[in-house]
Design an enzyme around this catalytic site. Structure first.
Site, short mmCIF file in Angstrom:
data_model
loop_
_atom_site.label_atom_id
_atom_site.label_comp_id
_atom_site.label_asym_id
_atom_site.label_seq_id
_atom_site.Cartn_x
_atom_site.Cartn_y
_atom_site.Cartn_z
N GLU A 87 0.90 -1.38 0.02
CA GLU A 87 -0.40 -0.16 0.19
C GLU A 87 0.78 1.44 -0.19
OE1 GLU A 87 -0.80 -2.90 1.93
OE2 GLU A 87 -2.76 -3.36 1.10
N GLN B 63 -8.24 -2.01 -1.87
CA GLN B 63 -8.88 -3.36 -1.38
C GLN B 63 -9.80 -3.17 -0.73
OE1 GLN B 63 -7.46 -7.82 -1.38
NE2 GLN B 63 -7.75 -6.74 -3.75
N PHE B 64 -9.54 -2.40 1.14
CA PHE B 64 -10.49 -1.57 2.08
C PHE B 64 -9.80 -0.91 2.40
CE2 PHE B 64 -11.57 -6.54 0.89
CZ PHE B 64 -12.78 -6.19 1.12
N ALA B 65 -10.53 0.00 2.40
CA ALA B 65 -10.06 1.37 3.12
C ALA B 65 -9.05 1.16 4.20
CB ALA B 65 -11.16 2.19 4.02
N ASP B 66 -9.33 0.33 5.04
CA ASP B 66 -9.03 -0.18 6.66
C ASP B 66 -6.78 -0.55 6.01
OD1 ASP B 66 -10.87 -2.06 7.95
OD2 ASP B 66 -11.54 -1.12 6.09
N PHE B 67 -6.64 -0.88 4.73
CA PHE B 67 -5.27 -0.95 4.56
C PHE B 67 -4.91 -0.13 4.14
CE2 PHE B 67 -7.75 -5.47 3.29
CZ PHE B 67 -7.04 -5.88 4.62
N HIS C 201 -12.01 -4.76 7.46
CA HIS C 201 -13.02 -4.96 6.82
C HIS C 201 -13.31 -4.29 6.70
CE1 HIS C 201 -9.58 -7.89 5.95
NE2 HIS C 201 -10.29 -8.11 4.13
#
Lengths: 322, 344
Positions: free
Chosen positions: A59, A81-85, A126
């Protein structure tokens, strides 16, 4: 014809790739025949194989690469891929992209798409909503579209903006929201929208919680209350004027967000209204956020953790009684 | 000695070929960098520079080789100890003094200071303090050039052995190789990350061994030997330009200063200072010049004088310039200020 929030995001990207050779999409699994974990780029690599590119799980480097390309005149769209990452890319987003124009006078026109918010069973890593983190730092525009139409026009607008844009798209809305057609043009970036008119209480919200707030307003309408719902559309810049004008009409304010309760967008709205419109308020402004724990996996816990129409209506009811 | 000087004075023809055809040109940039940084140190000690001063003493040979082989259109991502390379790449001295002295007219306009400067429009990237972050940014800049169909370009990013241990550096190396961009990474092992010696920084036998793991071609060089630096780094730049895989060059030196001028580096043991890698590259190059009679002592003295004059001029000019003022500053971090101001 009917088009979903997710399809609107895909259509916007297709149009951007078609209309502007400077645009490329960069992220994990976005390319090939796969088209992203949520299929937001499905089919785009077939039409634009050189400009829809899979990346390693890196990232930090994905955003760093986008920054370098943007400085050199490209208009990259990064899909997390997900905001979390995006937490892995915080340094590049906050310290590199966010500071660059201020430091050097050279803007960094990147768009970072964050599939945000909770869906059942997705758990702590996620499901996060990161808009308040990004809004806190200088130099970033933070978009939080709540409708299919906005998902489309705001993404096109994001890529046109010379500054870095964090585009928070809500995963729950991907399939749940549908529109008949896509508009040519939306409201100007940064302008909030009155999603529902009313005179008894103002609910300020954005993204999926705006839809839940509309549900709450519907429920309260059956009880005879007219609730005004303001859709912020972007949490940064924050359209304080539209919010104040609404509070001037209703005298009561409830702010709803899906992110964690400490600080953040809802607290900012309340701080501004209290500061600039204290005289407009008939009762202490309230806010409703998720609980201050990691986001739970089990659907029973998850639905208790986040605000929903029912909880918003309950909170509004209490505020209406004050 | 006298005889040497007289002989050189009589005829400026060289007695021997320089050990590299750009040796003297490179040496002159090194001399300028050293002179400039000595001046910055004295300004700092005199209280005329706020913040800090970070110098590249002992790393000038590696650094100059990083800047010297880049051409117009190439991308350069210098780091904290790259004054020589920045100058060789084309950074005007006034940029340095303006930034250190906080002139409103400098490239950073008082908004950022010291080594956190650059001219992104001239392809000299402005480093952030978070080490390793500029590697992927350089990769992206190179990809943009490739998207546009440009040819014959290369990027060079500098790092130290300290910065090599960050996650960002690892991700940057990997993505560079995945994208097969024409990138050279020059890693200078100056043996200390601030105060931490190599044995607490990494545990591999040789940092260059990492090259193969990423799909880079790796080379090592004695960073105290200017000719070797020019040869090894120049060749790496040439190979990257010709389309070979990304290149990693690991140079060995000793940082001949503290981390910054606030740091006396008392943690560096005396025996380390006697290691071969602890030689002062500028002195070694100067000795080569004298031994091979590439320049006579008089010319060398003239070069020194000229460097000092250039530095004094750049300092004096920046000192006369206005400082930024809080109440006149444009406090908007957005280039699209109308978009933001119309709402906020």
């Amino acid at each position: 014809m009917s088009i979903t929030y997710l399809e609107a995001i895909r259509e916007a990207q297709a149009k951007l790739l078609r209309d502007d050779e400077r645009v490329f999409i960069y992220g994990q699994d976005v390319g090939g025949t796969f088209g992203g974990a949520f299929k937001a780029t499905k089919g785009l690599a077939k039409e634009f194989p050189a400009r829809v590119l899979n990346t390693p799980i890196s990232e930090d480097a994905i955003v760093g690469t986008a920054i370098g390309a943007a400085m050199q005149g490209m208009r990259p769209i990064v899909e997390m891929q997900f905001a979390d990452f995006s937490s892995i890319a915080l340094n590049q987003i906050l310290n590199n992209a966010g500071t660059h124009y201020w430091r050097t006078n050279v803007p960094v026109p990147i768009t970072v798409r964050l599939p945000s918010g909770g869906t059942k069973g997705s758990g702590p890593f996620h499901s996060q909503s990161m808009e308040s983190i990004y809004a806190h730092y200088p130099g970033l525009i933070v978009m939080t579209p709540a409708t299919v139409e906005d998902a489309y026009t705001m993404l096109i607008e994001a890529v046109a903006i010379d500054d870095p844009v964090i585009y928070c798209e809500h995963k729950y809305l991907y399939y749940h929201l549908k529109a008949d057609k896509l508009p040519e043009k939306g409201l100007p970036t940064g302008r909030a929208r009155i999603a529902r008119e009313g005179r008894d209480l103002t609910i300020v919200s954005y993204s999926a919680m705006m839809q839940e707030s509309l549900g709450a307003a519907e429920e309260l309408a059956r009880e005879g209350f007219e609730i005004e719902v303001v859709d912020l559309r972007t949490v940064k810049p924050l359209d304080t004027d539209t919010v104040l004008a609404s509070v001037a009409r209703t005298g009561r304010l409830l702010c709803v967000g899906e992110s964690f309760p400490w600080g953040g967008a809802t607290a900012e709205v309340i701080a501004r209204v209290t500061n600039q419109g204290f005289h407009l308020l008939d009762a202490a402004p309230q806010r409703l956020n998720a609980k201050d724990t990691p986001i739970p996996y089990h659907p029973n816990l998850w639905s208790a953790h986040r605000p929903n129409a029912k909880k918003i209506a309950a909170k509004a009811r209490a505020l209406l009684r004050e | 000695m006298l005889q040497t000087a007289q002989r050189s004075a009589k005829s400026k023809t060289k007695k021997a070929a320089p050990p590299h055809d750009r040796f003297l040109e490179a040496f002159r940039w090194m001399l300028l960098a050293r002179t400039l940084e000595e001046k910055l140190v004295s300004l700092y000690r005199g209280g005329l520079i706020t913040g800090g001063v970070y110098i590249g003493k002992g790393q000038e040979a590696v650094s100059v080789a990083c800047g010297l082989f880049l051409q117009e259109g190439d991308i350069f991502a210098p780091l904290i100890r790259d004054q020589a390379g920045r100058s060789a790449f084309g950074e005007p001295l006034i940029d340095v003094t303006r930034t250190y002295l906080g002139s409103r007219l400098g490239p950073m306009r008082g908004r950022d200071g010291n080594i956190h400067r650059g001219h992104p429009r001239n392809n000299e990237l402005a480093m952030i303090s978070h080490l390793g972050a500029m590697v992927s940014v350089t990769v992206g800049a190179l990809m943009a050039k490739r998207f546009r169909g440009e040819k014959n370009f290369v990027g060079l990013a500098c790092i130290g052995e300290g910065g090599m241990q960050t996650g960002a550096f690892h991700e940057g190396m990997n993505i560079a190789a995945v994208e097969q961009v024409p990138l050279v990474i020059v890693a200078t092992n100056n043996h200390y990350a601030y105060s931490t010696p190599n044995d607490r920084e990494f545990a591999c036998h040789d940092l260059v061994d990492r090259a193969i793991g990423y799909g880079f071609e790796g080379y090592t060089v004695d960073g105290t030997d200017l000719a070797a630096c020019l040869d090894v780094i120049g060749s790496a730049v040439k190979r990257a330009r010709a389309g070979r895989p990304p290149q990693l060059v690991v140079a060995s030196v000793l940082r001949l200063s503290g981390h910054g001028e606030h740091d006396d580096a008392s943690y560096v043991p005396e025996e380390v200072k006697r290691e071969p890698f602890a030689r002062d590259c500028l002195k070694v190059a100067e000795q080569t010049i004298l031994d091979l009679e590439l320049l006579d002592a008089e010319t060398l003295a003239e070069w020194r004088k000229e460097a000092a004059a250039q530095v004094d001029e750049a300092v004096a000019a920046a000192q006369k310039e206005p400082a930024p003022e809080g109440d006149k500053e444009d406090w908007c971090a957005y280039s699209m200020r109308d978009l933001v101001n119309s709402v906020e």
